[in-house]
Design an enzyme around this catalytic site. Sequence first.
Site, short mmCIF file in Angstrom:
data_model
loop_
_atom_site.label_atom_id
_atom_site.label_comp_id
_atom_site.label_asym_id
_atom_site.label_seq_id
_atom_site.Cartn_x
_atom_site.Cartn_y
_atom_site.Cartn_z
N GLU A 79 0.84 -1.21 0.00
CA GLU A 79 0.00 0.00 0.00
C GLU A 79 0.87 1.25 0.00
O GLU A 79 0.77 2.09 0.89
CB GLU A 79 -0.95 -0.01 1.19
CG GLU A 79 -2.01 -1.09 1.11
CD GLU A 79 -2.95 -0.89 -0.07
OE1 GLU A 79 -3.42 0.24 -0.25
OE2 GLU A 79 -3.17 -1.86 -0.83
N ASP A 91 -0.30 -1.34 -4.92
CA ASP A 91 -0.42 -2.45 -3.97
C ASP A 91 0.90 -2.77 -3.28
O ASP A 91 0.93 -3.10 -2.10
CB ASP A 91 -0.93 -3.70 -4.69
CG ASP A 91 -2.37 -3.56 -5.12
OD1 ASP A 91 -3.11 -2.81 -4.45
OD2 ASP A 91 -2.77 -4.17 -6.13
N TRP A 105 -1.99 -5.78 -8.10
CA TRP A 105 -2.75 -7.04 -8.19
C TRP A 105 -4.19 -6.65 -8.48
O TRP A 105 -4.90 -6.13 -7.62
CB TRP A 105 -2.66 -7.82 -6.89
CG TRP A 105 -3.44 -9.09 -6.95
CD1 TRP A 105 -4.78 -9.25 -6.77
CD2 TRP A 105 -2.91 -10.39 -7.21
NE1 TRP A 105 -5.12 -10.56 -6.92
CE2 TRP A 105 -4.00 -11.29 -7.18
CE3 TRP A 105 -1.63 -10.89 -7.47
CZ2 TRP A 105 -3.85 -12.66 -7.40
CZ3 TRP A 105 -1.48 -12.24 -7.68
CH2 TRP A 105 -2.58 -13.11 -7.65
N GLU A 106 -4.62 -6.89 -9.72
CA GLU A 106 -5.90 -6.35 -10.15
C GLU A 106 -7.06 -7.33 -9.98
O GLU A 106 -7.21 -8.26 -10.79
CB GLU A 106 -5.79 -5.92 -11.61
CG GLU A 106 -7.03 -5.27 -12.15
CD GLU A 106 -7.48 -4.08 -11.33
OE1 GLU A 106 -6.69 -3.16 -11.15
OE2 GLU A 106 -8.63 -4.09 -10.84
#
Lengths: 201, 201
Positions: A79, A91, A105-106
């Site tokens: 984050e 991320d 990371w989608e």
Amino acid sequence: MKIVKSKILIDKGGFSSLPSWQRIRSDVLQAIASIQWPPGSGAFVLYDELGKRRGEGNGVKPIKDACMLYLREQGWLLEYDLGLPGIGKVDAVYLVDGKQFALEWETGNISSSHRSLNKMALAMLKGTLIGGVLILPSRIMYRYLTDRIGNFEEITPYFPLWEALGTFVNIGILWVIAIEQDAVSKSVPRIEKGRDGRALM
Amino acid sequence: MKIVKSKILIDKGGFSSLPSWQRIRSDVLQAIASIQWPPGSGAFVLYDELGKRRGEGNGVKPIKDACMLYLREQGWLLEYDLGLPGIGKVDAVYLVDGKQFALEWETGNISSSHRSLNKMALAMLKGTLIGGVLILPSRIMYRYLTDRIGNFEEITPYFPLWEALGTFVNIGILWVIAIEQDAVSKSVPRIEKGRDGRALM
DNA sequence: TATGGATCCATA
DNA sequence: TATGGATCCATA
């Protein structure tokens, strides 16, 4: 979890020949390989039900967790705020040679995949990022997950955009990876869905 | 409905000095100006309630419907397929000199605004579009509508991306417009989901 | 307030 | 099946 497609959109300035890139590449590949379902099973097996309709298929939130935990163990920061005004967090980030390599990371909506690639490309243009990788499900895997999440095939036609932006990048790599389950089975637990969006309507 | 911000991201090849551009520009401005709430009131007044939480604020779909109906009356084609493989439709298109000018009225999630601009920029790179305009709420208006819909201020930090892509465009215009209510009031009806767009014209 | 996300919907 | 939504959630 396995990788079924891999595409380098930008590769400029020789970063891909540096040892730091090999380290990053290895971390990313191993992080993906570390993801299991059910936990501790040694494989990634999705519950065998399509995810198009309300309450069916597999939710996406827990899948990301193992990947992030692995990366944190390897020294990645989670984050992470890139420090660009109006641009949010990514991320994960690996710090290298005073710059940052990002990982996204989608598992949001497919339109969110556009923002992820836009964000990393912009940060590369600004010189903040030395590169980034977007990890998202293949079209095959997508069918078993929450409807309309990002998937590799659907973002593919837009690749020429980010490839063109590479012209303005001095150094760095922009990478997209398609992941997929090892198998599907009615014998594993469903990955539970949350109560987001229109789930309660 | 009023326009509070307007930004040209790409302006190449002298299209902006042609009469066809003046026609397009006029249609777009008048389409926005034609939208009223309540119907026939001569203004656009939103129900005065923030839209962040479940069931509160104003829905967005009927607002878009009204704009589209106006454009259709002016000869624009709605839900138009640009003919690029894997790339979907745009909300409206005006045919000019054998090319197409696109309009996207953004009432989806903010991440969808990224896709809208990516789509129009890509079609301009491919030479399919002579230009396009993205219309979306200002941050001020956004607060009264469904949570997380596209808004001008949130996409602004990404503008350098599409400006950079202009380098590869021979001719055309890429335009972004922020719209806003004339006022808010507890005395007007809430804009419900699914209302007939013609009621707003 | 701000930003990324997650979940179903509508329609061709 | 495919694509653009429309809506609410989680969290800093």
